[in-house]
Design a protein around this motif. Structure first.
Motif, PDB file in Angstrom:
ATOM      1  N   ILE A  76       0.839  -1.205   0.000  1.00 28.43           N
ATOM      2  CA  ILE A  76       0.000   0.000   0.000  1.00 28.43           C
ATOM      3  C   ILE A  76       0.874   1.255   0.000  1.00 28.43           C
ATOM      4  O   ILE A  76       0.634   2.204  -0.754  1.00 28.43           O
ATOM      5  N   PHE A  77       1.891   1.246   0.845  1.00 30.19           N
ATOM      6  CA  PHE A  77       2.771   2.412   0.983  1.00 30.19           C
ATOM      7  C   PHE A  77       3.497   2.700  -0.328  1.00 30.19           C
ATOM      8  O   PHE A  77       3.448   3.827  -0.850  1.00 30.19           O
ATOM      9  N   PHE A  78       4.157   1.697  -0.902  1.00 35.11           N
ATOM     10  CA  PHE A  78       4.948   1.902  -2.120  1.00 35.11           C
ATOM     11  C   PHE A  78       4.072   2.231  -3.325  1.00 35.11           C
ATOM     12  O   PHE A  78       4.398   3.121  -4.112  1.00 35.11           O
ATOM     13  N   SER A  79       2.953   1.523  -3.473  1.00 36.64           N
ATOM     14  CA  SER A  79       2.096   1.774  -4.635  1.00 36.64           C
ATOM     15  C   SER A  79       1.439   3.147  -4.529  1.00 36.64           C
ATOM     16  O   SER A  79       1.312   3.867  -5.530  1.00 36.64           O
ATOM     17  N   GLY A  80       1.026   3.532  -3.306  1.00 30.43           N
ATOM     18  CA  GLY A  80       0.406   4.848  -3.119  1.00 30.43           C
ATOM     19  C   GLY A  80       1.373   5.975  -3.431  1.00 30.43           C
ATOM     20  O   GLY A  80       1.024   6.930  -4.144  1.00 30.43           O
ATOM     21  N   ILE A  81       2.597   5.865  -2.917  1.00 27.37           N
ATOM     22  CA  ILE A  81       3.620   6.888  -3.180  1.00 27.37           C
ATOM     23  C   ILE A  81       3.945   6.924  -4.675  1.00 27.37           C
ATOM     24  O   ILE A  81       4.059   8.000  -5.281  1.00 27.37           O
ATOM     25  N   ALA A  82       4.089   5.749  -5.291  1.00 23.43           N
ATOM     26  CA  ALA A  82       4.451   5.688  -6.709  1.00 23.43           C
ATOM     27  C   ALA A  82       3.373   6.310  -7.588  1.00 23.43           C
ATOM     28  O   ALA A  82       3.681   7.024  -8.551  1.00 23.43           O
ATOM     29  N   ILE A  83       2.116   6.059  -7.260  1.00 24.20           N
ATOM     30  CA  ILE A  83       1.013   6.640  -8.042  1.00 24.20           C
ATOM     31  C   ILE A  83       1.061   8.162  -7.974  1.00 24.20           C
ATOM     32  O   ILE A  83       0.929   8.860  -8.984  1.00 24.20           O
ATOM     33  N   LEU A  84       1.267   8.695  -6.776  1.00 20.31           N
ATOM     34  CA  LEU A  84       1.318  10.154  -6.605  1.00 20.31           C
ATOM     35  C   LEU A  84       2.516  10.768  -7.323  1.00 20.31           C
ATOM     36  O   LEU A  84       2.405  11.800  -7.985  1.00 20.31           O
ATOM     37  N   VAL A  85       3.669  10.112  -7.210  1.00 19.32           N
ATOM     38  CA  VAL A  85       4.898  10.644  -7.808  1.00 19.32           C
ATOM     39  C   VAL A  85       4.860  10.541  -9.337  1.00 19.32           C
ATOM     40  O   VAL A  85       5.302  11.458 -10.046  1.00 19.32           O
ATOM     41  N   LEU A  86       4.328   9.425  -9.847  1.00 19.99           N
ATOM     42  CA  LEU A  86       4.370   9.171 -11.292  1.00 19.99           C
ATOM     43  C   LEU A  86       3.187   9.760 -12.054  1.00 19.99           C
ATOM     44  O   LEU A  86       3.212   9.799 -13.285  1.00 19.99           O
ATOM     45  N   LEU A  87       2.168  10.219 -11.335  1.00 19.04           N
ATOM     46  CA  LEU A  87       0.983  10.737 -12.019  1.00 19.04           C
ATOM     47  C   LEU A  87       1.301  11.876 -13.002  1.00 19.04           C
ATOM     48  O   LEU A  87       0.803  11.864 -14.139  1.00 19.04           O
ATOM     49  N   PRO A  88       2.142  12.849 -12.626  1.00 22.15           N
ATOM     50  CA  PRO A  88       2.475  13.909 -13.602  1.00 22.15           C
ATOM     51  C   PRO A  88       3.163  13.368 -14.849  1.00 22.15           C
ATOM     52  O   PRO A  88       3.053  13.944 -15.935  1.00 22.15           O
ATOM     53  N   ASN A 131       4.144   0.585 -19.943  1.00 20.95           N
ATOM     54  CA  ASN A 131       2.753   0.125 -20.066  1.00 20.95           C
ATOM     55  C   ASN A 131       2.272  -0.631 -18.836  1.00 20.95           C
ATOM     56  O   ASN A 131       1.075  -0.806 -18.628  1.00 20.95           O
ATOM     57  N   GLU A 132       3.211  -1.074 -17.980  1.00 24.33           N
ATOM     58  CA  GLU A 132       2.853  -1.834 -16.784  1.00 24.33           C
ATOM     59  C   GLU A 132       2.498  -0.932 -15.589  1.00 24.33           C
ATOM     60  O   GLU A 132       1.947  -1.405 -14.597  1.00 24.33           O
ATOM     61  N   LEU A 133       2.810   0.358 -15.675  1.00 25.42           N
ATOM     62  CA  LEU A 133       2.639   1.248 -14.518  1.00 25.42           C
ATOM     63  C   LEU A 133       1.216   1.301 -13.953  1.00 25.42           C
ATOM     64  O   LEU A 133       1.055   1.407 -12.731  1.00 25.42           O
ATOM     65  N   PRO A 134       0.162   1.233 -14.784  1.00 24.38           N
ATOM     66  CA  PRO A 134      -1.188   1.265 -14.203  1.00 24.38           C
ATOM     67  C   PRO A 134      -1.475   0.123 -13.225  1.00 24.38           C
ATOM     68  O   PRO A 134      -2.412   0.209 -12.433  1.00 24.38           O
ATOM     69  N   GLN A 135      -0.646  -0.913 -13.256  1.00 25.32           N
ATOM     70  CA  GLN A 135      -0.853  -2.020 -12.322  1.00 25.32           C
ATOM     71  C   GLN A 135      -0.573  -1.614 -10.874  1.00 25.32           C
ATOM     72  O   GLN A 135      -0.904  -2.361  -9.936  1.00 25.32           O
ATOM     73  N   LEU A 136       0.006  -0.453 -10.687  1.00 22.96           N
ATOM     74  CA  LEU A 136       0.149   0.071  -9.329  1.00 22.96           C
ATOM     75  C   LEU A 136      -1.225   0.214  -8.677  1.00 22.96           C
ATOM     76  O   LEU A 136      -1.366   0.063  -7.454  1.00 22.96           O
ATOM     77  N   VAL A 137      -2.252   0.477  -9.489  1.00 16.05           N
ATOM     78  CA  VAL A 137      -3.622   0.555  -8.978  1.00 16.05           C
ATOM     79  C   VAL A 137      -4.088  -0.823  -8.524  1.00 16.05           C
ATOM     80  O   VAL A 137      -4.733  -0.954  -7.479  1.00 16.05           O
ATOM     81  N   ASN A 138      -3.744  -1.869  -9.298  1.00 18.00           N
ATOM     82  CA  ASN A 138      -4.073  -3.241  -8.888  1.00 18.00           C
ATOM     83  C   ASN A 138      -3.425  -3.590  -7.549  1.00 18.00           C
ATOM     84  O   ASN A 138      -4.030  -4.263  -6.703  1.00 18.00           O
ATOM     85  N   VAL A 139      -2.189  -3.103  -7.368  1.00 21.20           N
ATOM     86  CA  VAL A 139      -1.484  -3.363  -6.105  1.00 21.20           C
ATOM     87  C   VAL A 139      -2.172  -2.622  -4.968  1.00 21.20           C
ATOM     88  O   VAL A 139      -2.438  -3.196  -3.903  1.00 21.20           O
TER      89      VAL A 139
END
Length: 221
Positions: A7-19, A91-99
């Motif tokens: 949860i911690f890593f995927s949440g941070i990654a989503i926020l950081v990589l969104l831009p 192309n795999e980055l959206p899987q952070l949402v699955n995590v």
């Protein structure tokens, strides 16, 4: 504890990589078939299908077109941005949402479509049944260039089923049988090394008692 770090890593990654992902999403919307995401059924924990998220890289109907599940060299089914997104694994980055949603872990076995999952033995599937698939993992690291490997053989389906699948299953089971927080972090680091250096072989050098690599795969791994 692993779920906490997922949860911690995927949440941070989503926020950081969104831009970084927003321009990609806009470009995908303006090109090809105007799809941003591709959702594919993959086998997850307890043998249940879930929708794995990816950035769209191929035509919607590509699984039913010539080539099926396997990408060819200069595949005509690839969208304008498809080759770049697949080669870089962006192309795999959206899987952070699955995590983040709990369908996957940061580290685990690579989730497969049902047909390819059934290449595994019943014993292997019984063990995987109780584990979550991962965004990355030992099998994903070792077979980072799986598409390139399959492009090098004539009968892709047979090579995948008889050579790649058994060894990939052995690597996935290695992680499950030796699973620990330490190995979890070690494989995250090895994933980063594989992304930055495609010829990285750190998984072979730093992990002990790995399954023996089949002769047919030695040149690739």
């Amino acid at each position: 504890m692993i779920r906490f770090f997922d949860i911690f890593f995927s949440g941070i990654a989503i926020l950081v990589l969104l831009p970084f992902m927003l321009p990609i999403m806009i470009l995908l919307k303006l090109t090809g078939e105007h799809d941003i995401f591709y959702i594919q059924k993959r086998v997850g924990i307890h043998g249940e299908d879930f929708g794995l998220l990816k950035f769209a890289t191929m035509l919607r109907n590509s699984p039913n077109m010539t080539g099926g599940l396997y990408t060819q060299k200069n595949d005509p089914r690839l969208l304008p941005m498809g080759k770049f997104l697949r080669k870089t694994k962006i192309n795999e980055l959206p899987q952070l949402v699955n995590v983040f949603m709990g369908q996957m872990s940061i580290i685990g076995y690579r989730p497969l479509v049902r047909k390819q999952f059934d290449y595994y033995t019943e014993e292997a599937k019984a063990i995987l049944y109780h584990a979550k698939p991962g965004l990355s993992g030992l099998g994903s690291i070792a077979f980072r260039n799986e598409e390139a490997i399959l492009m090098d053989v004539e009968d892709k389906a047979a090579f995948d089923q008889n050579i790649i699948a058994p060894y990939k299953a052995a690597l996935e089971l290695y992680y499950i049988k030796n699973r620990s927080l330490g190995l979890y972090f070690k494989l995250i680091i090895m994933t980063a090394q594989a992304v930055l250096h495609s010829n990285s072989r750190s998984w072979k050098e730093k992990l002990e008692e790995l399954p023996e690599i089949p002769e047919e795969l030695e040149v690739y791994l």
